[in-house]
Every structure is written in structure tokens, then in C-alpha cells.
Design an enzyme around this catalytic site. Structure first.
Site, PDB file in Angstrom:
ATOM      1  N   ASN A 245      39.981  29.281  36.087  1.00 23.30           N
ATOM      2  CA  ASN A 245      39.985  30.808  36.587  1.00 23.30           C
ATOM      3  C   ASN A 245      38.881  31.239  36.276  1.00 23.30           C
ATOM      4  O   ASN A 245      38.271  31.752  35.278  1.00 23.30           O
ATOM      5  CB  ASN A 245      41.032  31.573  36.027  1.00 23.30           C
ATOM      6  CG  ASN A 245      41.177  32.919  36.745  1.00 23.30           C
ATOM      7  OD1 ASN A 245      39.933  33.590  37.428  1.00 23.30           O
ATOM      8  ND2 ASN A 245      42.198  33.715  36.647  1.00 23.30           N
TER       9      ASN A 245
ATOM     10  N   HIS B 117      43.561  31.689  40.673  1.00 25.14           N
ATOM     11  CA  HIS B 117      43.332  33.043  40.472  1.00 25.14           C
ATOM     12  C   HIS B 117      44.658  33.775  40.531  1.00 25.14           C
ATOM     13  O   HIS B 117      45.883  33.119  41.356  1.00 25.14           O
ATOM     14  CB  HIS B 117      42.697  33.558  41.826  1.00 25.14           C
ATOM     15  CG  HIS B 117      41.297  33.041  41.917  1.00 25.14           C
ATOM     16  ND1 HIS B 117      40.403  33.609  41.116  1.00 25.14           N
ATOM     17  CD2 HIS B 117      40.680  32.054  42.672  1.00 25.14           C
ATOM     18  CE1 HIS B 117      39.082  32.854  41.449  1.00 25.14           C
ATOM     19  NE2 HIS B 117      39.348  31.786  42.186  1.00 25.14           N
ATOM     20  N   LEU B 118      45.077  34.970  39.884  1.00 24.94           N
ATOM     21  CA  LEU B 118      46.083  35.749  39.806  1.00 24.94           C
ATOM     22  C   LEU B 118      46.382  36.537  41.074  1.00 24.94           C
ATOM     23  O   LEU B 118      47.443  36.629  41.704  1.00 24.94           O
ATOM     24  CB  LEU B 118      46.093  36.735  38.542  1.00 24.94           C
ATOM     25  CG  LEU B 118      45.957  36.106  37.445  1.00 24.94           C
ATOM     26  CD1 LEU B 118      45.306  37.014  36.296  1.00 24.94           C
ATOM     27  CD2 LEU B 118      47.234  35.634  37.033  1.00 24.94           C
ATOM     28  N   SER B 119      45.214  36.934  41.696  1.00 24.90           N
ATOM     29  CA  SER B 119      45.260  37.644  43.054  1.00 24.90           C
ATOM     30  C   SER B 119      44.812  36.858  43.929  1.00 24.90           C
ATOM     31  O   SER B 119      44.378  35.618  43.719  1.00 24.90           O
ATOM     32  CB  SER B 119      44.498  39.038  42.826  1.00 24.90           C
ATOM     33  OG  SER B 119      43.328  38.456  42.733  1.00 24.90           O
TER      34      SER B 119
ATOM     35  N   ASP C 172      27.913  23.371  40.384  1.00 26.39           N
ATOM     36  CA  ASP C 172      27.434  22.051  40.031  1.00 26.39           C
ATOM     37  C   ASP C 172      27.782  21.228  38.879  1.00 26.39           C
ATOM     38  O   ASP C 172      27.940  20.229  38.736  1.00 26.39           O
ATOM     39  CB  ASP C 172      25.929  22.597  39.708  1.00 26.39           C
ATOM     40  CG  ASP C 172      25.001  22.816  41.081  1.00 26.39           C
ATOM     41  OD1 ASP C 172      25.556  22.696  42.046  1.00 26.39           O
ATOM     42  OD2 ASP C 172      23.824  23.403  40.873  1.00 26.39           O
TER      43      ASP C 172
ATOM     44  N   HIS D  13      32.502  33.916  42.898  1.00 22.89           N
ATOM     45  CA  HIS D  13      31.601  34.198  44.119  1.00 22.89           C
ATOM     46  C   HIS D  13      30.248  34.459  43.925  1.00 22.89           C
ATOM     47  O   HIS D  13      29.473  34.559  44.767  1.00 22.89           O
ATOM     48  CB  HIS D  13      31.861  35.739  44.330  1.00 22.89           C
ATOM     49  CG  HIS D  13      33.642  35.900  44.344  1.00 22.89           C
ATOM     50  ND1 HIS D  13      34.481  35.428  44.993  1.00 22.89           N
ATOM     51  CD2 HIS D  13      34.215  36.788  43.348  1.00 22.89           C
ATOM     52  CE1 HIS D  13      35.770  35.964  44.649  1.00 22.89           C
ATOM     53  NE2 HIS D  13      35.587  36.572  43.611  1.00 22.89           N
TER      54      HIS D  13
ATOM     55  N   ARG E 194      34.581  39.028  47.962  1.00 24.79           N
ATOM     56  CA  ARG E 194      35.650  38.018  47.182  1.00 24.79           C
ATOM     57  C   ARG E 194      35.988  36.760  48.044  1.00 24.79           C
ATOM     58  O   ARG E 194      36.802  35.937  47.622  1.00 24.79           O
ATOM     59  CB  ARG E 194      36.660  38.709  46.656  1.00 24.79           C
ATOM     60  CG  ARG E 194      36.229  39.849  45.510  1.00 24.79           C
ATOM     61  CD  ARG E 194      37.823  40.334  44.874  1.00 24.79           C
ATOM     62  NE  ARG E 194      37.464  41.528  44.252  1.00 24.79           N
ATOM     63  CZ  ARG E 194      36.843  41.464  42.923  1.00 24.79           C
ATOM     64  NH1 ARG E 194      36.823  40.480  42.406  1.00 24.79           N
ATOM     65  NH2 ARG E 194      36.743  42.515  42.358  1.00 24.79           N
TER      66      ARG E 194
ATOM     67  N   TYR F 299      46.145  42.472  38.653  1.00 30.70           N
ATOM     68  CA  TYR F 299      46.460  41.519  37.743  1.00 30.70           C
ATOM     69  C   TYR F 299      47.778  41.252  36.997  1.00 30.70           C
ATOM     70  O   TYR F 299      47.881  40.075  36.422  1.00 30.70           O
ATOM     71  CB  TYR F 299      45.189  41.247  36.790  1.00 30.70           C
ATOM     72  CG  TYR F 299      43.788  41.338  37.626  1.00 30.70           C
ATOM     73  CD1 TYR F 299      43.486  40.078  38.427  1.00 30.70           C
ATOM     74  CD2 TYR F 299      43.078  42.442  37.508  1.00 30.70           C
ATOM     75  CE1 TYR F 299      42.178  40.327  38.995  1.00 30.70           C
ATOM     76  CE2 TYR F 299      41.737  42.361  38.211  1.00 30.70           C
ATOM     77  CZ  TYR F 299      41.326  41.308  39.254  1.00 30.70           C
ATOM     78  OH  TYR F 299      40.293  41.462  39.707  1.00 30.70           O
TER      79      TYR F 299
END
Length: 153
Positions: free
Chosen positions: A85, A111-113, A98, A91, A122, A33
Site C-alpha cells: 500500500n 488500497h483501502l479506498s 522501478d 501517484h 488519484r 479509510y
């Protein structure tokens, strides 16, 4: 029916919502991260927001219900966009999916990664299925790319 009137005047606020464990950025698994903290990222977003004439409303919670409430708030207040994020809720959370579907405000998942380059669990994003788009894998730069995308909507 979405929680805002799409014909209402859109304001210049972009909500930046951060899910569980993101309060530990810079400490938690920096090899994945990075070393930037959430405060570091917030400062960069504020600077870029000023250049774009956009107000940044950045928040973090380890609780799914807070994220849902903030999505509803963004919809009710006619925010320009939401950058989300969702952390591990990416997941697992049909509820976030919703909530995104219930508002007229565009949501950009960030997302950072790169989740697709990691463990197979993931690879599925319930949030991404409801979001306008996803930006991932560029570390802290992912947030700035998402801000530029949100500003162009």
C-alpha cells in the site's frame, strides 16, 4: 535483471509494506479509510497467515527510500510476494515503479479506498503499472483479499 533468482526456492514470507500516513489509520479521515488501525489489520493478516502457513512481515514508513529498500530486500530474500500500500506514492513514485520492476517477487498493490472513485489525480498509479495486480476499495478487507491472492500465486 531482477534482484532474485526465480529458480531459487521460494520462502513462505509475504512482506506487507505500507507507505506514508498509514501509521495514522483509524484517526485520519475515517470516513474514507475506516476506523481500523494498522495494528488491527496486522492482527488479521497474522491470523490468516497462520491458517495459510505463511509468515507475515509487516512494515510501515513515511519515507520512500525505506519502501524501496524493503522491496529490494524481499527480492534478495526470495519472498513469496509483497503486498504494497504505497499511499500517496501511488501517484507520484517512478522510483517505486522501478523497484518493483527490478525484483522477481510478485507485488500486489492494495488500497483501502477506491482511487478511481476519488479525485482525478488519484486515478493514475505508477505502482499499479508495475504490480502483478491491484485490490482496492474494500477497506481493511482489501489486505486480506490481497493476502489470499498472494498465497495463490
Amino acid at each position: 535483471m531482477p534482484l532474485s533468482d526465480p529458480s531459487a526456492t521460494q520462502n513462505s514470507t509475504i512482506y506487507v509494506l505500507n507507505g506514508p500516513n498509514l501509521n495514522l489509520l483509524g484517526l485520519r479521515e475515517p470516513d474514507i479509510y475506516g476506523h481500523d488501525t494498522l495494528d488491527d489489520i496486522a492482527g488479521r493478516l497474522e491470523d490468516r497467515g497462520r491458517e495459510l502457513g505463511i509468515e507475515i512481515d509487516m512494515r510501515q514508513s513515511n519515507h520512500e527510500g525505506h519502501l524501496i529498500d524493503w522491496l529490494h530486500e524481499a527480492g534478495a530474500r526470495g519472498a513469496r510476494a509483497v503486498i504494497l500500500n504505497p499511499g500517496g506514492y501511488t501517484h507520484t513514485s517512478i522510483a517505486l515503479h522501478d523497484a518493483i520492476k527490478s525484483i522477481a517477487v510478485p507485488v500486489i498493490e492494495v488500497h483501502l479506498s477506491n482511487p478511481h472513485a476519488r479525485e482525478s489525480f488519484r486515478h493514475v498509479s505508477f505502482v499499479g503499472r508495475a504490480a502483478k495486480g491491484t485490490i482496492a476499495g474494500f477497506g481493511a478487507l482489501s489486505y486480506l483479499l490481497a493476502l489470499d491472492a498472494a498465497a495463490s500465486l
